[in-house]
Write a protein that holds these residues in place. Sequence first.
Motif, short mmCIF file in Angstrom:
data_model
loop_
_atom_site.label_atom_id
_atom_site.label_comp_id
_atom_site.label_asym_id
_atom_site.label_seq_id
_atom_site.Cartn_x
_atom_site.Cartn_y
_atom_site.Cartn_z
N CYS A 1 9.29 16.27 -2.59
CA CYS A 1 9.65 15.89 -1.21
C CYS A 1 8.82 14.69 -0.77
O CYS A 1 9.34 13.75 -0.15
N LEU A 2 7.53 14.70 -1.06
CA LEU A 2 6.67 13.57 -0.73
C LEU A 2 7.12 12.30 -1.45
O LEU A 2 7.13 11.20 -0.88
N THR A 3 7.50 12.45 -2.71
CA THR A 3 7.93 11.29 -3.50
C THR A 3 9.21 10.68 -2.92
O THR A 3 9.35 9.44 -2.84
N VAL B 1 1.20 7.17 -0.78
CA VAL B 1 1.95 8.40 -1.07
C VAL B 1 1.42 9.05 -2.35
O VAL B 1 1.30 10.27 -2.44
N ASN B 2 1.09 8.21 -3.32
CA ASN B 2 0.52 8.75 -4.56
C ASN B 2 -0.80 9.47 -4.26
O ASN B 2 -1.08 10.53 -4.83
N MET C 1 0.80 -1.23 0.00
CA MET C 1 0.00 0.00 0.00
C MET C 1 0.83 1.28 0.00
O MET C 1 0.38 2.32 -0.48
N ILE C 2 2.03 1.25 0.56
CA ILE C 2 2.79 2.47 0.78
C ILE C 2 2.90 3.34 -0.48
O ILE C 2 2.60 4.54 -0.45
N PRO C 3 3.34 2.80 -1.64
CA PRO C 3 3.45 3.66 -2.82
C PRO C 3 2.10 4.29 -3.21
O PRO C 3 2.04 5.46 -3.59
N SER D 1 8.43 8.69 0.08
CA SER D 1 7.85 7.41 -0.33
C SER D 1 8.95 6.43 -0.74
O SER D 1 8.93 5.25 -0.33
N ASP D 2 9.91 6.90 -1.52
CA ASP D 2 11.01 6.04 -1.95
C ASP D 2 11.81 5.52 -0.74
O ASP D 2 12.21 4.35 -0.69
#
Length: 720
Positions: A701-703, A649-650, A644-646, A706-707
Amino acid sequence: MKKLTKITMLSLLLLLITALVMGCSNDKNTKQETYTIATDVTFAPFEYKDKGEYVGIDMDLLRAIAKDQDFKVEIKPLGFNAAVQALESKQVDGVIAGMSITPEREAKFSFSKPYFDSGVVMAVADKDDSVKDYSDLKGKRVAIKTGTEGASFAESIKSKYGFKTVTFDDSANMYDDVKTGNSVAAFDDYPVLAYGVKEGNGLKIVTPKEKGNSYGFAVNQSGNEELLKRFNKGLANLKESGEYDKIISKYLGESNEKSKQVKLDRDKKYAIATDTTFAPFEFVDKNGDFVGIDMDIVKAIAKDQNFKYEIKSVGFNSAVQALESNQVDAVIAGMSITPERQAKFNFSDPYFDSGVVMAVAKDDDKVKSYDDLKGKKVAVKTGTEGATFANSVKEKYGFTTVAFDDSDSMYNDVKAGNSVAVFDDYPVLAYGVKNGNGLKLVTDKEKGNSYGFAVGKERNGELLNAFNTGLKNIKASGEYQKIQDLYLKTDTPQTAAKDKTFFGLIKANYPDLLKGLGMTILLTAISLAIASVVGVMFGFMRVSTNPIVRWISIIYIDIFRGTPLIVQAFFIYFGVPTAFDFRLSAFAAGIITLSLNAGAYMAEIVRGGIQSVDSGQMEAARSLGLPYKTAMRRVVIPQAIRVMIPSFVNQFVMTLKDTSILSIIGIYELTQSGKIIIARDLESLKIWLIVGIMYFIVIMCLTKVSDFLERRMANGKVKR
């Protein structure tokens, strides 16, 4: 010799006769001409008999104009109907009798310029505080007088407001019927009722004046054109000298002296909606304050009438919807007074007379008139007089229109060459051209409607009264003219040129941009916190074995994923409060909209994450004796979170970008701050580039976060 003498004597005689004739002619020319003017006799305060002399507004105006224009008048009090018939049969030279200028009468007679604007008001007994507006008349009886504008107006609205009418032939009986309590109110022509109240008829006026016809001086169409010209010229002179105001004040108690403050709730703060990109009427200056003709007029009137208010900048269309749904108390947004809008709202006295012009790109020399528009595209702004006018002539001149919600986008469409021209309200377009919007005016001003301050039909009558009274006061004091000159006068000193380079715009506007960015992040954070709870709850409901629970989740998810976010925002901000009769702030409506919308998508993310875990994992856990809930919490969910994490964040990124849509209901987020700055500086390309970069930085920054989380989980370093 005798013959010569006879000739001489005859010549002298002819000269004497000629001199006598010329002398008589000169006497006739220098003598004042007398006109016969018919009038009514029982229409106070316009004409009535006092101590054997006919007096009133009409009589005093006529005598003052006759004195100014050096002619005499003979008054014939015939009664209204007889006066009109006398003019038709050319028995009199003119009629002045509080005569409304109507199309039917204009077909028969020539009218002067209006000398009085009438209207209709409602009055109740002086000590009656139970009836304050039309909504209080339901199930009650109302008195009217035959043949008046008041009677026509009352008949036109009685079905809507549920009252009955009783008709009288004279005003005195009508007023007595109200004072004795047989009728709760009376509708009558404004000047007649205002005069009666002033003279102590025992009533008081409780509603704003509804717009009525204007009164004019009439002559026959086949003669007396000179009299009509002299009347118009004299009327203009009286108005300029102040004599006209003195006459009106004498009979109606109105003058250029400051009017009293209207009684209204001083503790209440009135919410007034406006546009944000309609300079010079409303825009935000470099200090972040709302300024412009509309804003300064409201500020001056509020000070004059001592009431508190707050401005809600929501855009024109949203402002109108907010007033319809009772989310605001009033609207001032360069709003034209049209019959369609008058059917929904009550308008103030006009505070600005507008018009329409056409503009093209500054370097375009091909389009010079409407004829050059054939087969081309023209830009208009929704809800403006320019849009109305363009749509009314587009078939005649063979062009098509494309509508925009704000002026800047419309102007840019022309500068980019997508549209060849733009129609807009004259003061707005002229102000933009003056301040370098890249366009030029190519047509004369077409006559347009007047702008007014609007309130709901059955609400805030006291605020409308206060606005009208305050407007009259600031006009009398000169404050109104100062406001006009501040924004429209062309010979005012130019301020120092602004630095409109990329970095210059950042330096000048970074406080506004950071304020907008802060609101964007705040909206995103709060709504995502709520959406996470909602999403997890409905996500588990979506995979429940209980069909009822599962279908509840499916309906919620399908509704909010299947409708546009902007529709949801309008429904929650305008629709729901209207249906249940309460007010909801734009911020609260924005949070609810984003939370429910993002929650639906998160529910699907949760469902997808859970179902991505191999079913054998659950079976193995259950075979080891773990209960269903424990198996979900210890075995399935930890594996699902990694999936779910990606997606989460999306969704964060999507929600952050979705906040820009909330500018439509007036929330001051990053996109809204960009619109406001563009309206002030007219630098759309650079400002949108700056706004885009700010969004990009936050989203990147959010991306990266997420990475980082994905890598941590991939390496098994996330604690369970």
